[in-house]
Design a protein around this motif. Structure first.
Motif, PDB file in Angstrom:
ATOM      1  N   SER A  95      75.637  46.376  25.067  1.00 29.04           N
ATOM      2  CA  SER A  95      76.460  45.301  25.615  1.00 29.04           C
ATOM      3  C   SER A  95      75.582  44.184  26.167  1.00 29.04           C
ATOM      4  O   SER A  95      74.386  44.364  26.406  1.00 29.04           O
ATOM      5  CB  SER A  95      77.363  45.845  26.726  1.00 29.04           C
ATOM      6  OG  SER A  95      78.307  46.747  26.202  1.00 29.04           O
ATOM      7  N   THR A  97      76.705  41.806  29.144  1.00 26.52           N
ATOM      8  CA  THR A  97      77.706  41.303  30.078  1.00 26.52           C
ATOM      9  C   THR A  97      77.154  40.205  30.983  1.00 26.52           C
ATOM     10  O   THR A  97      77.921  39.571  31.705  1.00 26.52           O
ATOM     11  CB  THR A  97      78.228  42.448  30.966  1.00 26.52           C
ATOM     12  OG1 THR A  97      77.163  42.922  31.813  1.00 26.52           O
ATOM     13  CG2 THR A  97      78.748  43.598  30.114  1.00 26.52           C
ATOM     14  N   GLY A 102      76.738  45.413  34.976  1.00 21.77           N
ATOM     15  CA  GLY A 102      77.774  45.389  33.951  1.00 21.77           C
ATOM     16  C   GLY A 102      77.341  46.089  32.681  1.00 21.77           C
ATOM     17  O   GLY A 102      78.122  46.844  32.083  1.00 21.77           O
ATOM     18  N   ASP A 103      76.098  45.863  32.281  1.00 20.29           N
ATOM     19  CA  ASP A 103      75.601  46.506  31.066  1.00 20.29           C
ATOM     20  C   ASP A 103      75.498  48.017  31.243  1.00 20.29           C
ATOM     21  O   ASP A 103      75.846  48.784  30.331  1.00 20.29           O
ATOM     22  CB  ASP A 103      74.227  45.936  30.693  1.00 20.29           C
ATOM     23  CG  ASP A 103      74.307  44.495  30.220  1.00 20.29           C
ATOM     24  OD1 ASP A 103      75.427  44.029  29.934  1.00 20.29           O
ATOM     25  OD2 ASP A 103      73.249  43.846  30.139  1.00 20.29           O
TER      26      ASP A 103
END
Length: 223
Positions: A95, A97, A102-103
């Motif tokens: 990801s 983000t 967040g990742d």
């Protein structure tokens, strides 16, 4: 169900010089055969475990000739190795983000979803059990995680570039800290791999990374 017998052992030895399972990318009909065989092998692993993985049963389920299976994969460990190659290749990309937390949460949710899936959870238990007793399976499992860690390492490298974590932060160590408590729940404690566990694993790893816990190499000695 059991492991292959003398005839299968002979077939395996006849092809000892063949390429390692998973080292050649097939196309066309060969690719379809591989897909069917690996799907059948994964189903059998999830249902019965590695000890009962039988190449003849795999061939029957995949509707493929036994000779083809013995020639290409040689033994149950060869099937596990190629199955892990396929799983690594088809896993979702990392990801982005915009933040490490967040990742890492996205990574933790992906791991949690895999481990709690009715089929995939049992499959990973079987593969890990195989790796404890078979060197080929163990090497294949390490290669699988090497691939996944390499795929997600840019998330940590980007966090270093943004100044979220100190230079020298080891991406593999950060990502391992995310997944380790989730695997512990799956394999040891039996506690649920739920959203709370997923969130805690990601947050704890991110906080530790921000504090420099995962700095490695020369950068550690300068702190």
């Amino acid at each position: 169900m059991g492991h292959t017998g003398a005839a299968e052992d002979t077939a395996a030895s006849d092809h000892a010089s063949d390429p390692t399972p998973g080292s050649i990318r097939p196309g066309g009909r060969t690719a379809r055969v591989r897909e069917a065989v690996l799907r059948a092998a994964g189903d059998l692993l999830a249902e019965y475990g590695f000890a009962a993985l039988d190449l003849a049963e795999v061939a029957a389920r995949a509707e493929v000739g036994k000779t083809t299976v013995y020639r290409r994969w040689r033994n149950p460990a060869g099937l596990v190795a190629d199955l892990l190659v396929d799983m690594a290749e088809t896993s979702l990309p990392h990801s982005d983000t915009g933040s490490l937390r967040g990742d890492l949460l996205a990574n933790a949710r992906l791991v949690g979803k895999t481990l709690t899936d009715a089929r995939q959870g049992r499959l990973f238990r079987a593969i890990i059990a195989a790796a404890t007793s078979d060197d080929t399976a163990a090497a294949a499992l390490r290669a699988f995680y090497d691939t996944r860690l390499a795929e997600w390492s840019p998330c940590v490298e980007a966090a270093v570039a943004r100044g979220e974590v100190p230079p020298g932060t080891d991406p593999r160590a950060v990502l391992s800290a995310v997944s380790a408590p989730l695997y512990y729940r799956l394999l040891a404690s039996g506690d649920p791999v739920d959203e709370a566990a997923v969130s805690t694993a990601a947050t704890a790893a991110a906080l530790a990374a921000e504090q420099g816990v995962f700095i490695s190499g020369p950068a550690r000695s300068t702190r």
